[in-house]
Scaffold this active site. Structure first.
Site, PDB file in Angstrom:
ATOM      1  N   GLN A 130     -70.338 -79.625 112.217  1.00 52.90           N
ATOM      2  CA  GLN A 130     -70.537 -78.215 111.890  1.00 52.90           C
ATOM      3  C   GLN A 130     -72.001 -77.934 111.572  1.00 52.90           C
ATOM      4  OE1 GLN A 130     -67.993 -75.601 111.672  1.00 52.90           O
ATOM      5  NE2 GLN A 130     -69.896 -74.488 111.794  1.00 52.90           N
ATOM      6  N   ASP A 217     -68.300 -70.602 102.679  1.00 51.49           N
ATOM      7  CA  ASP A 217     -67.151 -71.372 103.196  1.00 51.49           C
ATOM      8  C   ASP A 217     -65.987 -71.110 102.234  1.00 51.49           C
ATOM      9  OD1 ASP A 217     -65.525 -73.260 104.471  1.00 51.49           O
ATOM     10  OD2 ASP A 217     -66.414 -74.984 103.433  1.00 51.49           O
ATOM     11  N   ARG A 284     -70.390 -75.118 118.303  1.00 50.48           N
ATOM     12  CA  ARG A 284     -69.703 -76.391 118.067  1.00 50.48           C
ATOM     13  C   ARG A 284     -69.579 -77.172 119.380  1.00 50.48           C
ATOM     14  NH1 ARG A 284     -66.441 -76.975 113.741  1.00 50.48           N
ATOM     15  NH2 ARG A 284     -66.565 -79.144 114.425  1.00 50.48           N
TER      16      ARG A 284
HETATM   17  N1  NVA Z   1     -64.642 -76.878 103.548  1.00 49.09           N
HETATM   18  C1  NVA Z   1     -63.665 -76.521 104.564  1.00 49.09           C
HETATM   19  C2  NVA Z   1     -64.271 -76.556 105.919  1.00 49.09           C
HETATM   20  C3  NVA Z   1     -63.331 -76.147 107.023  1.00 49.09           C
HETATM   21  C4  NVA Z   1     -63.938 -76.225 108.373  1.00 49.09           C
HETATM   22  C5  NVA Z   1     -62.503 -77.475 104.474  1.00 49.09           C
HETATM   23  O1  NVA Z   1     -62.704 -78.683 104.337  1.00 49.09           O
HETATM   24  O2  NVA Z   1     -61.360 -77.013 104.562  1.00 49.09           O
HETATM   25  N1   CP Z   2     -65.143 -75.006 111.289  1.00 52.19           N
HETATM   26  C1   CP Z   2     -64.176 -75.840 111.653  1.00 52.19           C
HETATM   27  O1   CP Z   2     -64.305 -77.071 111.586  1.00 52.19           O
HETATM   28  O2   CP Z   2     -63.069 -75.227 112.138  1.00 52.19           O
HETATM   29  P1   CP Z   2     -61.661 -75.909 112.409  1.00 52.19           P
HETATM   30  O3   CP Z   2     -61.095 -76.334 111.082  1.00 52.19           O
HETATM   31  O4   CP Z   2     -60.848 -74.836 113.067  1.00 52.19           O
HETATM   32  O5   CP Z   2     -61.857 -77.094 113.319  1.00 52.19           O
END
Ligand code: NVA
Ligand code: CP
Length: 305
Positions: A130, A217, A284
């Protein structure tokens, strides 16, 4: 490069090379090098995913390889088979592995026991794929991060913030993270990071003032869904119009997605910055193709041949 396990262990030069390769792959999409021809890449996911799964499946195919998606629940790993045994089996059959799971140590163990190229597709500690896509997005939209302030508002010790802190350490940009006191990086982590260009505050306004990039986030990362009480601490940490009134005039807003509108970001703020946020999601694909290209020759020399 043999593995791609964290931003922490990358060097600045490797990040720059990957970003250059990602830009090139993006510009020449459709005439990709079939560098993964005859390679099978296992994708072991024990957490949900939309962007990471689709971008890796598409990216591997575009580079001539075959993605093998393995949900953690469907393979014996989900019934308790140790990661080191899963690794030793897959290491004899496939060329590379992409893993999304909880413990960073599991990804490290997989890499060590399998002997095949391994990519971290998100752990509780880091989300390196990411961050590469985010850096590519900053390059494309702002021309880079030199003399730019980057802010992160939200959970200060999530996989995203940890990867951002390591990126700041390697690349030298100013990073200010605003988090509630109980969700800031612990002192031992900051000591280990040892980066004077990374500061932590509990004041979101201080973080975003003058910032060119405002990141956020989810407040509850995957695996924390039952910690609803955690959300109360984040009241006042929403990225919204009021908060960004004094940020840099050309600021961009980034969100790795999925987003919870009305929590970490307001509906209007997400929609206002949707072009950049969905460009970030598309990136991505290009960033991860660059990682795959960088690992392709190591993968080609593994036992599965
Ligand atoms: N911090 C979030 C990122 C998701 C892409 C998680 O770990 O759920
Ligand atoms: N940002 C990200 O990793 O998205 P997903 O959880 O959908 O893969």
């Amino acid at each position: 490069m043999k593995h791609f396990l964290s931003i922490e262990e990358l060097k600045a030069a490797q990040i720059h090379e990957l970003l250059e390769s990602a830009s090139h792959l993006k510009a020449t999409r459709g005439s990709d090098p079939l560098i993964l021809r005859n390679q099978t890449w296992a994708m072991i996911f024990t957490k949900s995913s939309t962007r990471t799964r689709v971008s890796f499946e598409v990216g591997i195919r575009e580079l001539g390889g075959f993605p093998l998606f393995l949900s953690g629940n469907d393979i014996q790993l989900g019934r308790g088979e140790p990661i080191k045994d899963t690794a030793r089996v897959l290491g004899r059959m496939v060329h590379g592995a992409i893993i999304r799971t909880f413990a960073q140590q599991d990804v490290i163990d997989f890499a060590n026991y399998s002997g095949i190229s391994t990519i971290n597709a998100l752990t509780d500690d880091e989300h390196p794929c990411q961050i590469l896509a985010d850096l590519l997005t900053i390059q494309e939209t702002l021309g880079g991060w030199e003399n730019r302030k980057i802010a992160f508002v939200g959970d200060g010790f999530s996989n995203m913030t940890r990867s951002w802190m390591w990126a700041a350490k390697h690349l030298g940009f100013e990073l200010v993270i605003a988090s509630p006191p109980d969700f800031q990086p612990p002192a031992d982590f900051m000591l280990d990071l040892n980066a004077s260009n990374v500061t932590i505050t509990n004041n979101p306004l201080e973080a975003v003032t003058g910032a060119s990039v405002i990141n956020t986030d989810v407040w509850l990362s995957m695996g924390q869904e039952d910690q609803k009480q955690k959300e109360h601490a984040f009241a006042g940490y929403q990225v919204n119009t009021q908060l960004l009134a004094d940020s840099s005039p050309d600021h961009i807003v980034l969100h790795c997605l999925p987003a919870y509108r009305g929590k970490e970001i307001s509906e209007d703020m997400l929609e206002k910055h949707a072009d950049v946020i969905f460009r970030q999601a598309e990136n991505r694909l290009h960033a991860q193709k660059a990682v795959l290209v960088a690992l392709a020759s190591e993968a080609a020399s593994c036992v599965a041949n």
